[in-house]
Design a protein around this motif. Structure first.
Motif, mmCIF file in Angstrom:
data_model
loop_
_atom_site.group_PDB
_atom_site.id
_atom_site.type_symbol
_atom_site.label_atom_id
_atom_site.label_comp_id
_atom_site.label_asym_id
_atom_site.label_seq_id
_atom_site.Cartn_x
_atom_site.Cartn_y
_atom_site.Cartn_z
ATOM 1 N N ASP A 167 -15.894 -44.944 98.772
ATOM 2 C CA ASP A 167 -15.749 -46.207 98.045
ATOM 3 C C ASP A 167 -15.648 -46.021 96.544
ATOM 4 O O ASP A 167 -15.003 -46.826 95.866
ATOM 5 C CB ASP A 167 -16.946 -47.131 98.345
ATOM 6 C CG ASP A 167 -16.990 -47.556 99.803
ATOM 7 O OD1 ASP A 167 -15.921 -47.590 100.450
ATOM 8 O OD2 ASP A 167 -18.093 -47.833 100.303
ATOM 9 N N ALA A 168 -16.312 -45.026 95.988
ATOM 10 C CA ALA A 168 -16.287 -44.845 94.531
ATOM 11 C C ALA A 168 -16.645 -43.426 94.166
ATOM 12 O O ALA A 168 -17.452 -42.768 94.845
ATOM 13 C CB ALA A 168 -17.252 -45.814 93.857
ATOM 14 N N ILE A 169 -16.016 -42.946 93.090
ATOM 15 C CA ILE A 169 -16.357 -41.664 92.475
ATOM 16 C C ILE A 169 -16.943 -41.988 91.114
ATOM 17 O O ILE A 169 -16.247 -42.520 90.242
ATOM 18 C CB ILE A 169 -15.125 -40.751 92.344
ATOM 19 C CG1 ILE A 169 -14.534 -40.444 93.735
ATOM 20 C CG2 ILE A 169 -15.486 -39.463 91.618
ATOM 21 C CD1 ILE A 169 -13.242 -39.651 93.683
ATOM 22 N N ASN A 170 -18.224 -41.703 90.926
ATOM 23 C CA ASN A 170 -18.928 -42.087 89.698
ATOM 24 C C ASN A 170 -19.130 -40.857 88.818
ATOM 25 O O ASN A 170 -19.933 -39.975 89.148
ATOM 26 C CB ASN A 170 -20.299 -42.692 90.035
ATOM 27 C CG ASN A 170 -20.191 -43.782 91.090
ATOM 28 O OD1 ASN A 170 -19.435 -44.729 90.950
ATOM 29 N ND2 ASN A 170 -20.958 -43.622 92.174
ATOM 30 N N PRO A 171 -18.382 -40.778 87.698
ATOM 31 C CA PRO A 171 -18.547 -39.613 86.816
ATOM 32 C C PRO A 171 -19.966 -39.536 86.261
ATOM 33 O O PRO A 171 -20.671 -40.540 86.171
ATOM 34 C CB PRO A 171 -17.526 -39.877 85.697
ATOM 35 C CG PRO A 171 -16.584 -40.892 86.251
ATOM 36 C CD PRO A 171 -17.377 -41.727 87.192
ATOM 37 N N ALA A 172 -20.373 -38.328 85.886
ATOM 38 C CA ALA A 172 -21.687 -38.147 85.262
ATOM 39 C C ALA A 172 -21.741 -38.901 83.948
ATOM 40 O O ALA A 172 -20.755 -38.968 83.211
ATOM 41 C CB ALA A 172 -21.954 -36.664 85.027
ATOM 42 N N THR A 173 -22.883 -39.480 83.642
ATOM 43 C CA THR A 173 -23.064 -40.238 82.411
ATOM 44 C C THR A 173 -23.705 -39.352 81.361
ATOM 45 O O THR A 173 -24.813 -38.852 81.562
ATOM 46 C CB THR A 173 -23.954 -41.470 82.659
ATOM 47 O OG1 THR A 173 -23.375 -42.244 83.710
ATOM 48 C CG2 THR A 173 -24.084 -42.305 81.413
ATOM 49 N N ARG A 174 -22.998 -39.161 80.244
ATOM 50 C CA ARG A 174 -23.509 -38.277 79.177
ATOM 51 C C ARG A 174 -24.811 -38.795 78.596
ATOM 52 O O ARG A 174 -25.658 -38.034 78.149
ATOM 53 C CB ARG A 174 -22.441 -38.169 78.074
ATOM 54 C CG ARG A 174 -22.791 -37.181 76.960
ATOM 55 C CD ARG A 174 -22.870 -35.782 77.503
ATOM 56 N NE ARG A 174 -23.085 -34.794 76.468
ATOM 57 C CZ ARG A 174 -24.274 -34.531 75.936
ATOM 58 N NH1 ARG A 174 -25.330 -35.186 76.351
ATOM 59 N NH2 ARG A 174 -24.408 -33.588 75.011
ATOM 60 N N GLU A 175 -25.022 -40.101 78.649
ATOM 61 C CA GLU A 175 -26.208 -40.707 78.049
ATOM 62 C C GLU A 175 -27.381 -40.778 79.012
ATOM 63 O O GLU A 175 -28.449 -41.293 78.659
ATOM 64 C CB GLU A 175 -25.895 -42.118 77.537
ATOM 65 C CG GLU A 175 -24.918 -42.162 76.366
ATOM 66 C CD GLU A 175 -23.481 -41.878 76.785
ATOM 67 O OE1 GLU A 175 -23.183 -42.066 77.989
ATOM 68 O OE2 GLU A 175 -22.692 -41.452 75.920
ATOM 69 N N ALA A 176 -27.216 -40.322 80.245
ATOM 70 C CA ALA A 176 -28.315 -40.392 81.215
ATOM 71 C C ALA A 176 -29.507 -39.581 80.709
ATOM 72 O O ALA A 176 -29.340 -38.553 80.036
ATOM 73 C CB ALA A 176 -27.860 -39.862 82.567
#
Length: 617
Positions: free
Chosen positions: A557-566
């Motif tokens: 359903d979705a490909i969620n890129p890594a969040t640099r601000e996590a």
């Protein structure tokens, strides 16, 4: 070699400047090997003496014993190739010494003295360098101060060269960023599960022909592993428990000793909050009654925790008379007080009421009898030990031992998977795996007070039993295989329907999984699920994932890129930067060392190496 180097580079500068100094001290109390004159090998003009090699091997042997807490022999080290690793390390050090000498890298006497003075083995009781301790320690290992100081000078020179080669390495940011992005990516997917209930028709029962075909096609599934056929004699308390005579007086005495367990008065689970004055306690009680506060809030306002005020399970006799009367005469209130106590006026909170209970002697008798019989049986078995030992020592067989005592004789085809009966005992398992053909039976202990002795009769090779003896197991395996194939076929049909325009939701009940990471384990799904989801390239892709009892149709359903601000990304990037820099430094330094060895040339002397090996027991 790569793994060894990687471990050392982790604390590279500490290891360089200090750790190498201790190599020469390895094996205190051991004299020099052949006077240190024999060469194990050399790199350029730098010699590796037999003494160096012996001390390095002995140091590694001691280190492994310290790490594992178990006895490690030199033969075991050689089996694992540790001797080759130690020699390779000495050759690498010699190559560095040769290169440092060629480049004119050295240090003065002041730095050598400073490093030696920091070594704890040379310090006196006050923590300062002690010349007498220094000379004594060196004499114990057969070295002179001059020799050790020259070794130390070489160690520091090697450290300077090593730091120059690998120092200041900074990997490009893109390395860590790329790995962090890969690791931090998550995916969302929806799945539809196809189990036995979702099949259009239930599985048919296997026919005799089905079972025969499956048996012949899959012999490895039913072949019994190699087994050790063990004859054993054993006795445990359960074997003779029913024959033990028990005294009613002993049973009654045990009951009386435990009367507090069998006869208990009413108890209450209480919390107690003590105040300075009765007026303060009354005001708190009134505030709770008016709904203006509660007990937990009052506890927190006093900078206390619920653990601080919890007094646990309490009987009336555990409280003072006034408190007991107030607390145990009220069967309705949760908060009781104010009540005068030895600590001052208090409020009590009743968390539970445990009714009075009584287990009569007649009700407890069976449990008491079982316990006393078990203890008596263990004593009786212990009394048998000496006579049984004497019989075995005089050459009695296990058959004779069982015939002349209460021990029972049995045979077991033992494998590591055996766990029934006596094989449930760890001591028996250890003995069954260790016994060899021709060993004399020895009386050994079981954890419950029992005794046993074993004999190895033969090694039974892997055997395929006849179908007639394992039809149930074959039928179960056939059914499992048929179910796996049927649900996979049904799930594949659903995938084909989706290719014709149907949606996953049209085909049945679905479940959603969100923000799944590459390293996640989904316990209700086949172990390959996450890996297969991350192999899907486009949102909307569908895959069928088979399983033992169910197959799954999965839609990405979705490909969620890594969040640099996590929050954890900065930590991950820092760890990756250090790891990558360390890895690059290791690779560069290994390549440098190999080039140095190749340029300088190195030799080894097999005869001297073998003589060093022979010095170990």
């Amino acid at each position: 070699m790569a793994k060894t180097a990687a471990k050392k580079v982790g604390n590279i500068f500490v290891w360089i400047l200090m750790g190498l100094l201790f190599v020469a001290l390895a094996g205190f109390g051991i004299g020099s090997f052949a006077g240190g004159s024999s060469q194990v090998g050399s790199v350029g003009d730098v010699e590796i003496t037999a003494d160096d090699y012996y001390r390095a091997l002995n140091n590694e042997l001691r280190a492994q014993i310290a790490d594992t807490g178990e006895v490690v022999t030199f033969a075991q080290l050689r089996t694992r190739g540790v001797d080759e690793q130690v020699l390779a390390g000495l050759i690498a050090r010699a190559a560095l010494s040769h290169e440092a000498s060629e480049m004119g890298i050295s240090v003065g006497d002041e730095e050598v003295a400073r490093q030696i003075q920091q070594i704890q083995a040379f310090q006196g009781t006050g923590g300062a360098f002690d010349r007498n301790s220094y000379e004594f320690v060196l004499s114990q290992q057969g070295a002179t101060p001059r020799e050790f100081e020259e070794d130390t000078r070489e160690d520091i020179s090697r450290a300077l060269l090593q730091a120059a080669v690998v120092g200041g390495l900074t990997p490009p940011d893109i390395f860590a960023e790329t790995i962090a992005a890969y690791q931090g990516e998550t995916r969302d997917f929806t799945r539809l599960t196809v189990g036995r209930a979702e099949l259009a028709e239930d599985l048919a029962e296997p026919t005799d022909a089905d079972l025969l075909a499956y048996y012949e096609e899959n012999p490895q599934r039913f072949t019994r592993p190699e087994a050790r056929r063990i004859t054993y004699a054993w006795i445990i308390p359960d074997h003779i428990r029913d024959d033990v005579a028990l005294s009613e007086d002993d049973l009654r005495g045990l009951y009386d000793d435990r009367i507090n367990l069998y006869v208990q008065p009413e108890r209450r689970l209480l919390e107690r909050l003590v105040f300075g004055t009765t007026d303060d306690a009354q005001a708190a009680f009134d505030a709770i009654a008016a709904g203006e506060t509660d007990f937990d809030t009052l506890v927190a306002e006093r900078d206390l925790t619920l653990d601080d005020v919890d007094i646990g399970e309490v009987a009336a006799e555990d409280l003072g008379s006034a408190a007991a009367e107030a607390v145990f005469s009220d069967d309705e209130s949760e908060i009781i007080g104010p009540v005068a106590t030895d600590l001052g006026p208090a409020l009590f909170r009743v968390n539970a009421v445990l009714e009075a209970s009584e287990v009569t002697f007649e009700e407890a008798r069976d449990d008491l009898a079982s316990e006393l019989a078990g203890e008596a049986a263990r004593r009786e078995i212990d009394d048998m030990r000496e006579a049984l030992d004497d019989q075995l020592a005089s050459g009695a067989t296990l058959e004779e031992l069982a015939a002349d005592s209460a021990m029972r004789l049995a045979t077991l085809d033992y494998t590591p998977a055996s766990e029934e009966g006596i094989a449930a005992y760890d001591n028996f398992r250890d003995a069954a795996e260790a016994v060899e053909d021709g060993d004399f039976p020895e009386l050994l202990d079981l954890s419950d007070g029992g005794l046993f002795a074993v004999r190895l009769d033969e090694i039974v090779p892997p055997t395929l039993p006849p179908l007639e003896g394992i039809e149930g197991a074959v039928a179960e395996a056939w059914t499992n295989s048929a179910l796996r194939d049927a649900v996979a076929a049904r799930a594949s049909d659903l995938v084909a329907q989706m290719a014709q325009g149907a949606t996953l939701e049209d085909l049945g009940d679905t479940a959603e999984d969100r923000l799944i990471r590459r390293q996640d384990l989904l316990p209700d799904l086949p172990p390959t699920t996450v890996a297969q989801v991350f192999q899907m390239e486009n949102v909307g892709d569908v895959v069928m994932i088979p399983g033992a009892e169910a197959a799954h149709v999965v839609r990405l359903d979705a490909i969620n890129p890594a969040t640099r601000e996590a929050p954890d990304t900065a930590v991950i990037l820092q760890i990756l930067d250090q790891t990558i820099a360390q890895s690059i430094a290791t690779d560069i330094f290994e390549a440098y060392g190999q080039a140095t060895q190749a340029e300088a040339g190195f030799t080894t002397n097999s005869a001297v190496i073998n003589s060093v090996h022979a010095a170990f027991p």
